[in-house]
Enzyme design. Structure first.
Site, mmCIF file in Angstrom:
data_model
loop_
_atom_site.group_PDB
_atom_site.id
_atom_site.type_symbol
_atom_site.label_atom_id
_atom_site.label_comp_id
_atom_site.label_asym_id
_atom_site.label_seq_id
_atom_site.Cartn_x
_atom_site.Cartn_y
_atom_site.Cartn_z
ATOM 1 N N GLY A 75 4.114 -4.987 -3.118
ATOM 2 C CA GLY A 75 4.167 -3.934 -4.118
ATOM 3 C C GLY A 75 3.691 -2.622 -3.364
ATOM 4 C CG ASN A 76 5.215 0.704 -4.615
ATOM 5 O OD1 ASN A 76 4.516 1.387 -5.488
ATOM 6 N ND2 ASN A 76 6.396 0.297 -5.111
ATOM 7 N NE ARG A 77 -1.987 4.340 -1.778
ATOM 8 C CZ ARG A 77 -2.482 5.410 -1.066
ATOM 9 N NH1 ARG A 77 -1.652 5.587 0.169
ATOM 10 N NH2 ARG A 77 -3.014 6.307 -1.776
ATOM 11 C CB SER A 78 4.000 3.810 -7.751
ATOM 12 O OG SER A 78 4.111 4.777 -8.765
#
Ligand code: C5P
Length: 415
Positions: free
Chosen positions: A216-219
């Site tokens: 995933g990512n931090r958005s």
């Protein structure tokens, strides 16, 4: 901003609740009428203890109203004045807004004409609180304001200065020119995207490794959600395709997705029936080629995860577009403008919003952002540090211009 242009011909419901600052609403009423607005004053019962309804009736465009149940000339003969007022308003302005009024509005209580009108409207609402400093700072009031802000209510914060009883502190009603400017700003924007079908993507995608793990990512989705909320407030019909449905704003159609592939499928399937796409989502560029059917076991050793590219949604839309306006985002940490310009061209977007996500006050998770806007003419514009809602409005101003949309004020030229 030309305040008179913003107000001319617009219908304003001016709500006055019962605080000592109620007398200042008289000046506000006069200024709005002078600016060309049709002003309908609505006073709470307590407000009439501070200023007479007659004063407002004499200055406003129609008689002041104070009751849900007066079927006479003052209600335009309507037996349901709150719906008449709420449905016909272009904006509702509450000045002053007392702690009680704010509490009732946040809780959805509608036990008088003003609070019933607030629930019976889809028009933008501006509230200018005024109260003693202790009340202003009380967590109950502040939490109610957070609730209202989240619902898209505009708050004109009070100022510091002399209060009733000789006290000095924060809580004094904002100066009339600040309230006028805030309302003019909202009137200028409201409705400029009416009838526009806008698709927004938001949040970070999750690419499954096994049934419990993902890449995933931090958005957080905040930027895309702000675009959706502001666009709905400006009259667009908005579909928000998001990985963070729990924090999605009200008043938009929400489509919940998880992976790049599901986001791709939901967006591409709607593209033909869309006028504008704002790709604010942080879509994973790669995903595991094989998703394990069962949870990977630690005892089996470190897994080798082979990645494959995900579909590039924006690039696909750019290749397929038939008149739609496409807005992309570029989250960068180095050579921001160069990378963004390359993306604008490669993905055939009309506008690219680039930001430096390594800055602590911009980008992922925070409520503020600073961006460079690039368009296909080669022009670039750098914004100051803004709330994500304010940056959303800057982006939507550009979208409105790309669509050739004039603001709703009939005599305002297209920029
Ligand atoms: O190439 P990059 O991921 O930096 O491009 C960012 C822009 O492209 C964003 O608007 C993002 O939503 C979009 N994008 C996409 N599909 C991908 C990757 C990014 O639509 N697979």
């Amino acid at each position: 901003m030309d305040t008179d242009r913003a107000f001319r011909g617009r219908r304003v419901v001016l709500g006055v609740s019962g605080g000592i600052a109620a007398y200042k609403a008289v000046e506000l009423c006069r200024r709005m009428v002078d600016a060309g607005a049709h002003v309908a004053p609505v006073l709470t019962e307590d407000a009439t203890r501070f200023v007479g309804a007659l004063t407002f009736s004499a200055l406003a465009s129609e008689p002041a109203q104070t009751s849900l149940f007066n079927v006479d000339a003052s209600s335009g003969g309507s037996p349901i004045p709150h719906t008449r007022l709420g449905q016909s308003a272009d904006v509702i302005v509450i000045a002053p807004a007392t702690a009680r009024l704010i509490g009732k509005y946040a809780a959805g209580i509608s036990d008088d004409l003003l609070t019933a009108t607030l629930l019976a409207t889809r028009a933008p609402v501006v509230i200018a609180p005024a109260m003693h400093t202790e009340m202003w700072e009380h967590p109950a009031v502040q939490e109610n304001l957070v609730t209202l802000r989240r619902r898209g209510v505009h708050i004109v914060d009070p100022e510091s200065g002399r209060l009733a009883g000789g006290d000095v502190g924060e809580g004094r009603l904002a100066a009339p020119e600040r309230i006028m400017d805030a309302v003019a700003d909202i009137l200028t924007r409201s409705g400029d995207l009416a009838g526009v079908r806008l698709l927004v993507s938001a949040g970070g995608t999750r690419e499954a490794i096994d049934p419990v793990r993902f890449i995933g990512n931090r958005s957080s989705g905040k930027m895309g959600h702000a675009v959706a909320a502001q666009a709905a407030g400006r009259g667009a019909s908005v579909t928000l395709v998001t990985t963070a449905p729990d924090t999605a704003p009200a008043g938009v159609d929400i489509v919940s997705v998880v992976s790049a592939q599901s986001m791709h499928d939901e967006i591409v399937g709607r593209f033909d029936a869309t006028d504008v796409v704002v790709m604010a989502a942080a879509v994973a560029d790669f995903r595991p080629k094989v998703v394990a059917g069962d949870k990977l076991k630690k005892a089996a050793g470190a897994p080798e995860i082979v990645l494959e590219p995900t579909p590039d949604i924006l690039a696909e839309l750019g290749a397929a577009k038939r008149g739609q306006v496409l807005v992309g985002f570029a989250a960068e940490t180095v050579d921001i403008v160069a990378h963004a310009r390359e993306k604008l061209t490669r993905k055939n977007a009309d506008l690219l919003v680039a930001n430096d996500v390594s800055a602590p006050d911009a980008g992922f998770e925070v409520d503020t952002n600073r961006a460079i806007l690039l368009d296909s003419s080669g022009a670039s514009e750098e914004t100051p540090l803004l709330t994500k809602a304010a940056l959303a409005d800057v982006i939507l101003d550009r979208v409105a211009a790309l669509l050739g949309r004039a603001p709703t004020n009939p005599d305002q030229e297209i920029p």
